[in-house]
Design a protein around this motif. Structure first.
Motif, PDB file in Angstrom:
ATOM      1  N   THR A 186      68.651  51.858 113.689  1.00  0.00           N
ATOM      2  CA  THR A 186      67.494  52.479 113.055  1.00  0.00           C
ATOM      3  C   THR A 186      67.904  53.016 111.695  1.00  0.00           C
ATOM      4  N   ILE A 187      67.283  52.517 110.623  1.00  0.00           N
ATOM      5  CA  ILE A 187      67.624  52.940 109.272  1.00  0.00           C
ATOM      6  C   ILE A 187      66.358  53.141 108.462  1.00  0.00           C
ATOM      7  N   ALA A 188      66.487  53.918 107.384  1.00  0.00           N
ATOM      8  CA  ALA A 188      65.399  54.079 106.425  1.00  0.00           C
ATOM      9  C   ALA A 188      65.569  53.046 105.325  1.00  0.00           C
ATOM     10  N   MET A 189      64.504  52.310 105.040  1.00  0.00           N
ATOM     11  CA  MET A 189      64.543  51.257 104.024  1.00  0.00           C
ATOM     12  C   MET A 189      63.257  51.326 103.204  1.00  0.00           C
ATOM     13  N   ASP A 190      63.378  51.738 101.937  1.00  0.00           N
ATOM     14  CA  ASP A 190      62.214  51.821 101.045  1.00  0.00           C
ATOM     15  C   ASP A 190      61.106  52.687 101.644  1.00  0.00           C
ATOM     16  N   ASP A 191      61.499  53.853 102.154  1.00  0.00           N
ATOM     17  CA  ASP A 191      60.545  54.805 102.749  1.00  0.00           C
ATOM     18  C   ASP A 191      59.813  54.244 103.962  1.00  0.00           C
ATOM     19  N   LYS A 192      60.431  53.271 104.611  1.00  0.00           N
ATOM     20  CA  LYS A 192      59.919  52.748 105.871  1.00  0.00           C
ATOM     21  C   LYS A 192      61.056  52.747 106.883  1.00  0.00           C
ATOM     22  N   ILE A 193      60.721  52.594 108.154  1.00  0.00           N
ATOM     23  CA  ILE A 193      61.721  52.609 109.215  1.00  0.00           C
ATOM     24  C   ILE A 193      61.966  51.190 109.690  1.00  0.00           C
ATOM     25  N   TRP A 194      63.229  50.797 109.703  1.00  0.00           N
ATOM     26  CA  TRP A 194      63.625  49.514 110.279  1.00  0.00           C
ATOM     27  C   TRP A 194      64.274  49.747 111.627  1.00  0.00           C
ATOM     28  N   LEU A 195      63.821  48.993 112.613  1.00  0.00           N
ATOM     29  CA  LEU A 195      64.383  49.025 113.957  1.00  0.00           C
ATOM     30  C   LEU A 195      64.899  47.619 114.246  1.00  0.00           C
ATOM     31  N   VAL A 196      66.224  47.482 114.313  1.00  0.00           N
ATOM     32  CA  VAL A 196      66.840  46.161 114.377  1.00  0.00           C
ATOM     33  C   VAL A 196      67.534  45.958 115.717  1.00  0.00           C
ATOM     34  N   GLY A 197      67.115  44.920 116.444  1.00  0.00           N
ATOM     35  CA  GLY A 197      67.771  44.556 117.692  1.00  0.00           C
ATOM     36  C   GLY A 197      67.590  45.612 118.764  1.00  0.00           C
TER      37      GLY A 197
ATOM     38  N   ILE B  32      63.339  42.246 114.251  1.00  0.00           N
ATOM     39  CA  ILE B  32      63.448  43.345 113.292  1.00  0.00           C
ATOM     40  C   ILE B  32      62.049  43.922 113.115  1.00  0.00           C
ATOM     41  N   LEU B  33      61.887  45.176 113.492  1.00  0.00           N
ATOM     42  CA  LEU B  33      60.598  45.852 113.370  1.00  0.00           C
ATOM     43  C   LEU B  33      60.606  46.766 112.148  1.00  0.00           C
ATOM     44  N   GLU B  34      59.441  46.913 111.538  1.00  0.00           N
ATOM     45  CA  GLU B  34      59.285  47.836 110.420  1.00  0.00           C
ATOM     46  C   GLU B  34      58.093  48.747 110.688  1.00  0.00           C
ATOM     47  N   TYR B  35      58.316  50.052 110.479  1.00  0.00           N
ATOM     48  CA  TYR B  35      57.229  51.023 110.632  1.00  0.00           C
ATOM     49  C   TYR B  35      56.878  51.584 109.259  1.00  0.00           C
ATOM     50  N   ASP B  36      55.608  51.504 108.913  1.00  0.00           N
ATOM     51  CA  ASP B  36      55.104  52.035 107.650  1.00  0.00           C
ATOM     52  C   ASP B  36      54.399  53.364 107.934  1.00  0.00           C
ATOM     53  N   PRO B  37      55.001  54.496 107.530  1.00  0.00           N
ATOM     54  CA  PRO B  37      54.362  55.789 107.805  1.00  0.00           C
ATOM     55  C   PRO B  37      52.987  55.927 107.163  1.00  0.00           C
ATOM     56  N   GLU B  38      52.781  55.282 106.002  1.00  0.00           N
ATOM     57  CA  GLU B  38      51.481  55.387 105.341  1.00  0.00           C
ATOM     58  C   GLU B  38      50.396  54.689 106.155  1.00  0.00           C
ATOM     59  N   GLU B  39      50.735  53.525 106.707  1.00  0.00           N
ATOM     60  CA  GLU B  39      49.774  52.766 107.499  1.00  0.00           C
ATOM     61  C   GLU B  39      49.805  53.157 108.972  1.00  0.00           C
ATOM     62  N   ASP B  40      50.851  53.874 109.382  1.00  0.00           N
ATOM     63  CA  ASP B  40      51.045  54.258 110.782  1.00  0.00           C
ATOM     64  C   ASP B  40      50.988  53.035 111.696  1.00  0.00           C
ATOM     65  N   SER B  41      51.803  52.031 111.348  1.00  0.00           N
ATOM     66  CA  SER B  41      51.766  50.785 112.128  1.00  0.00           C
ATOM     67  C   SER B  41      53.141  50.128 112.133  1.00  0.00           C
ATOM     68  N   TRP B  42      53.421  49.390 113.220  1.00  0.00           N
ATOM     69  CA  TRP B  42      54.641  48.607 113.358  1.00  0.00           C
ATOM     70  C   TRP B  42      54.340  47.139 113.128  1.00  0.00           C
ATOM     71  N   SER B  43      55.308  46.431 112.556  1.00  0.00           N
ATOM     72  CA  SER B  43      55.159  44.988 112.368  1.00  0.00           C
ATOM     73  C   SER B  43      56.524  44.330 112.504  1.00  0.00           C
ATOM     74  N   VAL B  44      56.525  43.062 112.926  1.00  0.00           N
ATOM     75  CA  VAL B  44      57.762  42.286 113.020  1.00  0.00           C
ATOM     76  C   VAL B  44      57.982  41.609 111.676  1.00  0.00           C
ATOM     77  N   ILE B  45      59.150  41.848 111.048  1.00  0.00           N
ATOM     78  CA  ILE B  45      59.405  41.309 109.710  1.00  0.00           C
ATOM     79  C   ILE B  45      60.557  40.312 109.689  1.00  0.00           C
ATOM     80  N   GLY B  46      61.228  40.096 110.815  1.00  0.00           N
ATOM     81  CA  GLY B  46      62.335  39.155 110.835  1.00  0.00           C
ATOM     82  C   GLY B  46      63.032  39.163 112.181  1.00  0.00           C
ATOM     83  N   ARG B  47      64.162  38.446 112.242  1.00  0.00           N
ATOM     84  CA  ARG B  47      64.922  38.353 113.476  1.00  0.00           C
ATOM     85  C   ARG B  47      66.410  38.444 113.163  1.00  0.00           C
ATOM     86  N   LEU B  48      67.170  38.926 114.144  1.00  0.00           N
ATOM     87  CA  LEU B  48      68.620  38.925 114.039  1.00  0.00           C
ATOM     88  C   LEU B  48      69.165  37.500 114.089  1.00  0.00           C
ATOM     89  N   MET B  49      70.419  37.360 113.651  1.00  0.00           N
ATOM     90  CA  MET B  49      71.059  36.048 113.735  1.00  0.00           C
ATOM     91  C   MET B  49      71.324  35.670 115.185  1.00  0.00           C
TER      92      MET B  49
END
Length: 658
Positions: A549-560, A578-595
């Motif tokens: 779990t890391i902060a990336m461009d003021d969004k939350i990334w949840l990886v694996g 790889i999930l991304e949470y946008d606090p402004e939109e209050d929503s999760w989205s899938v933005i990619g996958r691990l190797m």
């Protein structure tokens, strides 16, 4: 029947709006039914009040009130030109604006006066489209005259995106030092290498060396010599201003120290001087644990051929970064420590680099069992060359701990060794004489592992975890470095361990995790000012723990990590998403996958130089001096002695008072 006929129904006339517009256009062309006259210079334009007032705020205000122009059905526009007004009147009827380099000034002047915002926007877009390095001075004067900041910012981006082309112009050679230094300090400046940038800035300097000598340090100081390594340094010491300017000597000495001693990169206060030049961060993964497949037998020489336990995981030695534009994982290559397999360490950004500390070292025995040993090893990861360099080891081995960088110090918090949970906290800091070392600070009030930590407003916050081996906790601890003191804050709503914790705009988020009730999908936020927790209504797509779990461009990334579909399943299965949470939109989205499926790697967000194809970018200048450095280090003379000889020759050539 009569009741049906009495029902009201609205019927649309086909093409009514377009026909109405066509009729108005024809009335204008035929000069029919015009009820207002506009006088400009020696020319008169007959128009329709309703049309011009619907487009121009100036005419709307005039014709909507009992002004003398409205009574006389005419107005004289002094200070404007026919070249500026006529295209605008055509815009009122036909919705298009004819612009040329010859009339743009007049049209912009008239559009501003008549308050026709669509025309102003058209003029700005035209200027952007026609903007070149050669005509920039003239067009930017229009921008400044009419207060159009977007055009100047557009030109700045245009320069940064095309800097190699810009450097071939007279405009570049005639730049003032303030403007050039501003360009060179920008992470968005697109350049193949810092060596190439040095080559271009040398051309600028040589264009007028006498007047630019006093500002040389201001400009050359923005070149990131450390990012290109020894080739950039070796190139610089061949150049005249570095051999005669005492201020530039310090730039070379600083780069020399950073390249010779990794500890220096930890201590730099201005990390832009050592950071890779790129406008956005990416995700870095080092080690972790994988579930081996048949494809892994080449990497795991001792792995039994009948190995098929789906629940077994092994430490991994492969490291990668995620190319966000390509949505592809690319090996870090040089960062791999031979066959060393690691997991459960921490990777923390420090001054544009990252520090890997602690975790487990994995080794396979002859039976194929994965043996884990806790380590106190600490490494500096340098993104300029993707290498891991050893730093002083921690005082105590620890894994499944948390690490936080705050106010120039790296803190390693809690965790466990091979025998017990830990409450100790270590700090890596400058111990003087340009050396760094670990020292103990006030320990946590409890021994803990599987927790998470972040820095927020000059304090460290530690949440959740596992106390006393089997007891999960909802506690939140706050550490103040100035007082060297821990304080208990308000507890989370739920107990959780193996969760994520990030700071987004001074709001702390805790995400997912696991407790005795099962894997969690909940998200909580903490306000450090009011000491209050809020449970968000929006939950994770699936219950998740052990995710990066890391902060990336003021969004939350949840990886694996591991997810659980069944509430009774406390183990779950590994995920690649790889999930991304946008606090402004209050929503999760899938933005990619691990190797591949992976858990408990060391990870962080870090700036790497990403090329469009994911390959290492180079140029003839960098290659030239890289080859010269290779000749030095590949000679019969000892590598360090050869480079030291060149640097000592450079230092000794400088004035004695430098």
């Amino acid at each position: 029947m009569m009741a049906c006929l009495q029902e009201e129904e609205e019927c649309e006339v086909a093409d009514f709006s377009s026909n109405l517009l066509l009729n108005l256009q024809q009335f204008y062309l035929d000069q029919k039914l015009c009820d207002f006259t506009i006088k400009v210079e020696n020319k008169e334009f007959n128009v329709h009040k309703v049309v011009i007032s619907s487009v121009s705020d100036y005419f709307r205000a005039m014709l909507d009130h009992n002004m003398i122009e409205n009574q006389q059905d005419s107005v004289e526009l002094k200070g404007l030109t026919v070249a500026g007004v006529e295209p605008l009147l055509r815009l009122c009827y036909f919705g298009s604006l004819r612009l040329t380099h010859g009339n743009i000034y007049d049209v912009m002047n008239a559009a501003n006066f008549l308050q026709i915002l669509p025309a102003v926007n058209c003029c700005v877009q035209y200027l952007k489209k026609k903007l070149t390095f050669e005509n920039a001075d003239d067009l930017l004067k229009i921008s400044d005259l009419y207060s159009i900041p977007t055009l100047r910012s557009f030109y700045r981006k245009y320069v940064l995106d095309n800097f190699l082309e810009f450097a071939l112009t007279d405009q570049f050679l005639n730049l003032d030092s303030e403007t050039l230094a501003d360009y060179l300090s920008d992470d968005s400046l697109k350049i193949t290498s810092e060596c190439m940038l040095l080559h271009l800035v040398m051309k600028w300097y040589d264009h007028d060396p006498k007047s630019r000598r006093d500002s040389a340090e201001k400009v050359f100081g923005k070149i990131r010599f450390v990012a290109d390594g020894w080739p950039a340094v070796y190139y610089a010491i061949q150049c005249e201003p570095f051999n005669t300017n005492p201020e530039l000597q310090n730039l070379i000495r600083f780069a020399d120290n950073c390249l010779s001693d990794p500890q220096m990169r930890f201590m730099v206060s201005d990390h832009k001087t050592t950071r890779v030049r790129y406008p956005k961060k990416t995700f870095i993964q080092i080690g972790g644990k994988i579930q081996p497949t048949a494809h892994d037998f080449l990497d795991f020489s001792y792995l039994p051929l009948d190995f098929s336990d789906d629940l077994s995981t092994l430490g991994w030695h492969k490291n990668h970064f995620y190319h966000r534009d390509l949505k592809r994982w690319i090996p870090l290559g040089a960062s791999e420590m031979s066959e060393t397999r690691t997991s459960n360490g921490t990777l923390t950004e420090v001054n544009g680099n990252a520090i890997l500390c602690g975790g487990y070292i994995h080794q396979l025995d002859e039976l194929g069992d994965d043996e884990m040993m806790v380590t106190n090893a600490t490494y500096l990861f340098t993104p300029s060359d993707c290498r891991l360099r050893p730093l002083p080891s921690m005082k105590h081995p620890r894994a499944i701990h948390a690490s936080v960088f705050l106010q120039g110090c790296l803190y390693a918090i809690g965790g466990c060794d091979d025998k017990q949970l830990l409450c100790s906290v270590e700090k890596l800091s400058n111990s003087g004489n340009n050396e760094i070392s670990w020292s103990y600070v006030r320990p946590l009030p409890v021994s803990i592992k599987n927790h998470a930590a972040v820095a927020c407003k000059n304090k460290i916050y530690v949440s959740g975890g596992l106390e006393y081996i089997i007891e999960e906790t909802e506690k939140l601890w706050c550490y103040c470095p100035e007082r060297n003191k821990w304080r208990k804050k308000k507890s989370m709503w739920e107990k959780r361990r193996r969760h994520g914790m990030v700071n987004i705009k001074d709001v702390i988020y805790v995400v997912g995790g696991i407790n005795q009730t099962g894997v969690l999908d909940t998200v909580e936020t903490y306000d450090v000012e009011t000491d209050t927790w809020t449970k968000l209504d929006t939950t994770l797509p699936q219950p998740t723990y052990k995710a990066c779990t890391i902060a990336m461009d003021d969004k939350i990334w949840l990886v694996g990590g591991r997810i659980s579909i069944d509430t009774d399943d406390h183990i779950g299965f590994l995920m690649e998403r790889i999930l991304e949470y946008d606090p402004e939109e209050d929503s999760w989205s899938v933005i990619g996958r691990l190797m591949r499926t992976l858990e408990t790697p060391a990870c962080c967000a870090l700036t790497l130089k990403l090329t469009p194809d994911g390959q290492t970018e180079t140029d003839e200048i960098y290659t030239k001096y890289s080859n010269l450095v290779s000749l030095l280090t590949d000679s019969d003379v000892n590598d360090a002695d050869a480079l030291d000889f060149e640097l000592n020759r450079f230092y000794n050539s400088l004035p004695k008072n430098s």
